[in-house]
Design an enzyme around this catalytic site. Structure first.
Site, PDB file in Angstrom:
ATOM      1  N   GLY A  56      78.150 -16.434  70.025  1.00  0.00           N
ATOM      2  CA  GLY A  56      76.745 -16.837  70.670  1.00  0.00           C
ATOM      3  C   GLY A  56      76.459 -16.268  72.025  1.00  0.00           C
ATOM      4  O   GLY A  56      76.623 -15.014  72.197  1.00  0.00           O
ATOM      5  N   GLU A  57      76.106 -17.125  73.104  1.00  0.00           N
ATOM      6  CA  GLU A  57      75.873 -16.928  74.193  1.00  0.00           C
ATOM      7  C   GLU A  57      76.846 -17.590  75.148  1.00  0.00           C
ATOM      8  O   GLU A  57      76.763 -18.793  75.182  1.00  0.00           O
ATOM      9  CB  GLU A  57      74.381 -17.095  74.701  1.00  0.00           C
ATOM     10  CG  GLU A  57      73.862 -16.350  76.007  1.00  0.00           C
ATOM     11  CD  GLU A  57      74.013 -14.992  76.196  1.00  0.00           C
ATOM     12  OE1 GLU A  57      73.918 -14.145  74.889  1.00  0.00           O
ATOM     13  OE2 GLU A  57      74.764 -14.456  77.097  1.00  0.00           O
ATOM     14  N   SER A  58      77.688 -16.766  75.792  1.00  0.00           N
ATOM     15  CA  SER A  58      78.885 -17.366  76.393  1.00  0.00           C
ATOM     16  C   SER A  58      78.475 -18.344  77.467  1.00  0.00           C
ATOM     17  O   SER A  58      79.176 -19.409  77.870  1.00  0.00           O
ATOM     18  CB  SER A  58      79.982 -16.321  76.843  1.00  0.00           C
ATOM     19  OG  SER A  58      79.478 -15.389  77.520  1.00  0.00           O
ATOM     20  N   CYS A  85      84.184 -13.396  69.824  1.00  0.00           N
ATOM     21  CA  CYS A  85      83.009 -12.805  70.873  1.00  0.00           C
ATOM     22  C   CYS A  85      82.739 -13.766  71.711  1.00  0.00           C
ATOM     23  O   CYS A  85      83.473 -13.672  72.798  1.00  0.00           O
ATOM     24  CB  CYS A  85      81.904 -12.642  69.954  1.00  0.00           C
ATOM     25  SG  CYS A  85      80.719 -11.570  70.431  1.00  0.00           S
ATOM     26  N   ARG A 113      82.443  -8.228  79.610  1.00  0.00           N
ATOM     27  CA  ARG A 113      81.284  -8.956  78.467  1.00  0.00           C
ATOM     28  C   ARG A 113      80.524  -8.145  77.812  1.00  0.00           C
ATOM     29  O   ARG A 113      80.315  -8.121  76.363  1.00  0.00           O
ATOM     30  CB  ARG A 113      80.351  -9.973  79.552  1.00  0.00           C
ATOM     31  CG  ARG A 113      80.691 -11.252  79.413  1.00  0.00           C
ATOM     32  CD  ARG A 113      79.778 -11.998  80.101  1.00  0.00           C
ATOM     33  NE  ARG A 113      78.540 -12.488  79.251  1.00  0.00           N
ATOM     34  CZ  ARG A 113      77.414 -13.012  79.639  1.00  0.00           C
ATOM     35  NH1 ARG A 113      77.191 -13.412  80.946  1.00  0.00           N
ATOM     36  NH2 ARG A 113      76.537 -13.218  78.972  1.00  0.00           N
ATOM     37  N   ILE A 141      78.702  -7.715  67.362  1.00  0.00           N
ATOM     38  CA  ILE A 141      77.468  -7.919  68.047  1.00  0.00           C
ATOM     39  C   ILE A 141      77.416  -8.151  69.358  1.00  0.00           C
ATOM     40  O   ILE A 141      77.842  -9.088  69.995  1.00  0.00           O
ATOM     41  CB  ILE A 141      76.786  -9.275  67.422  1.00  0.00           C
ATOM     42  CG1 ILE A 141      76.881  -8.935  65.755  1.00  0.00           C
ATOM     43  CG2 ILE A 141      75.338  -9.415  67.738  1.00  0.00           C
ATOM     44  CD1 ILE A 141      76.467 -10.168  64.965  1.00  0.00           C
ATOM     45  N   ARG A 142      76.979  -7.355  70.322  1.00  0.00           N
ATOM     46  CA  ARG A 142      76.873  -7.200  71.764  1.00  0.00           C
ATOM     47  C   ARG A 142      78.464  -7.924  72.317  1.00  0.00           C
ATOM     48  O   ARG A 142      78.498  -8.779  73.035  1.00  0.00           O
ATOM     49  CB  ARG A 142      75.811  -8.429  72.264  1.00  0.00           C
ATOM     50  CG  ARG A 142      74.522  -7.896  72.148  1.00  0.00           C
ATOM     51  CD  ARG A 142      73.291  -8.604  72.810  1.00  0.00           C
ATOM     52  NE  ARG A 142      73.525  -9.901  72.039  1.00  0.00           N
ATOM     53  CZ  ARG A 142      73.803 -11.064  73.042  1.00  0.00           C
ATOM     54  NH1 ARG A 142      74.001 -11.100  74.110  1.00  0.00           N
ATOM     55  NH2 ARG A 142      73.760 -12.509  72.302  1.00  0.00           N
ATOM     56  N   HIS A 177      83.237 -10.381  64.721  1.00  0.00           N
ATOM     57  CA  HIS A 177      82.769 -11.754  63.852  1.00  0.00           C
ATOM     58  C   HIS A 177      83.562 -11.840  62.671  1.00  0.00           C
ATOM     59  O   HIS A 177      82.957 -11.340  61.712  1.00  0.00           O
ATOM     60  CB  HIS A 177      81.402 -11.800  63.979  1.00  0.00           C
ATOM     61  CG  HIS A 177      80.613 -12.140  65.172  1.00  0.00           C
ATOM     62  ND1 HIS A 177      80.141 -13.218  65.466  1.00  0.00           N
ATOM     63  CD2 HIS A 177      80.163 -11.180  66.091  1.00  0.00           C
ATOM     64  CE1 HIS A 177      79.604 -13.225  66.607  1.00  0.00           C
ATOM     65  NE2 HIS A 177      79.615 -12.069  67.199  1.00  0.00           N
ATOM     66  N   GLU A 179      83.917 -14.032  60.750  1.00  0.00           N
ATOM     67  CA  GLU A 179      83.318 -14.993  59.956  1.00  0.00           C
ATOM     68  C   GLU A 179      82.175 -14.273  58.954  1.00  0.00           C
ATOM     69  O   GLU A 179      81.474 -14.801  57.946  1.00  0.00           O
ATOM     70  CB  GLU A 179      82.992 -16.240  60.668  1.00  0.00           C
ATOM     71  CG  GLU A 179      81.530 -16.009  61.465  1.00  0.00           C
ATOM     72  CD  GLU A 179      81.957 -15.428  62.941  1.00  0.00           C
ATOM     73  OE1 GLU A 179      83.015 -14.925  63.020  1.00  0.00           O
ATOM     74  OE2 GLU A 179      81.058 -15.129  63.547  1.00  0.00           O
TER      75      GLU A 179
HETATM   76  N1  GLN Z   1      77.676 -10.849  74.721  1.00  0.00           N
HETATM   77  C1  GLN Z   1      77.481 -12.318  74.509  1.00  0.00           C
HETATM   78  C2  GLN Z   1      77.826 -13.084  75.517  1.00  0.00           C
HETATM   79  O1  GLN Z   1      78.159 -12.616  76.695  1.00  0.00           O
HETATM   80  C3  GLN Z   1      78.297 -12.469  73.147  1.00  0.00           C
HETATM   81  C4  GLN Z   1      77.806 -11.811  72.054  1.00  0.00           C
HETATM   82  C5  GLN Z   1      78.405 -12.616  70.742  1.00  0.00           C
HETATM   83  O2  GLN Z   1      79.069 -13.627  70.835  1.00  0.00           O
HETATM   84  N2  GLN Z   1      78.075 -12.020  69.551  1.00  0.00           N
HETATM   85  O3  GLN Z   1      78.009 -14.184  75.539  1.00  0.00           O
END
Ligand code: GLN
Length: 196
Positions: A56-58, A85, A113, A141-142, A177, A179
């Site tokens: 998600g977004e850390s 992630c 990150r 994903i990112r 990921h 999952e």
């Molecule tokens: N880059 C995101 C972060 O810094 C993480 C991306 C993800 O969990 N898919 O939180």
């Protein structure tokens, strides 16, 4: 014996984690007596054998962990943590490209990150996995990478950019990921490493 798996339900792809763990428990023949539950409050953490921290977004997840008083219960948690992630970023000891971010420091590793840059925000890759003959089809994903792994940290997979899968005791940290893939080998490995 059954196990109880909690999925931290603050932000991110929680439902995919719930499904993946239910599937893995069924594959392992351990679904009877086991449960996979979303975790929304601090007092639900200690009762689990395993805890998943989703992607998600850390920064958002970290802020909510603190707001909900979950930091200490997670630090005191005696079970295994399955961190993917953003979850991996949270579990690490240090984040080299974001000094304001206070990670949990459970995994003896430093992460970067945003390691893959904007032009490669998302990609899929067949990843050779330590101890396996077949590669793991991984969805990034990112994604972060691990730039330093401590001596007690086992490296399970790496890319040219850095380490992308590790284990430390019963914890697992994954930059991608699992999952979102069909493959449940990493979930099965994690379940095998849990008491319960
Ligand atoms: N880059 C995101 C972060 O810094 C993480 C991306 C993800 O969990 N898919 O939180």
């Amino acid at each position: 014996m059954g196990v109880r798996i909690g999925v931290l339900d603050l932000q991110g792809d929680v439902s995919e984690h719930l499904l993946a763990f239910r599937e893995a428990l069924a594959l392992a023949g351990r679904d009877r007596g086991s449960s996979v539950v979303p975790i929304r409050s601090a007092d639900e953490i200690a009762g689990c054998d395993g805890l998943a921290i989703p992607g998600g977004e850390s920064t958002t997840i970290a802020r909510m962990v603190d707001r909900k008083g979950m930091r200490d219960p997670i630090l005191e948690f005696s079970g295994g943590i399955f961190a993917t992630c953003a979850g991996l970023i949270l579990l690490s000891a240090a984040v080299e490209d974001d000094r304001r971010f206070l990670p949990l420091g459970i995994l003896d590793a430093t992460v970067c990150r945003n390691a893959f840059g904007r032009q490669r925000e998302s990609f899929e890759q067949d990843l050779p996995l330590e101890g396996e003959t077949e590669p793991f089809h991984a969805v990034f994903i990112r994604a972060p990478v691990i730039t330093r792994a401590g001596t007690g940290v086992r490296i399970l997979a790496r890319l040219p950019q850095g380490i992308v899968a590790v284990a430390q005791g019963s914890h697992m940290g994954l930059a991608f990921h699992p999952e979102l893939s069909r493959d449940r080998r990493l979930h099965l490995r994690f379940l095998k490493g849990l008491q319960g």
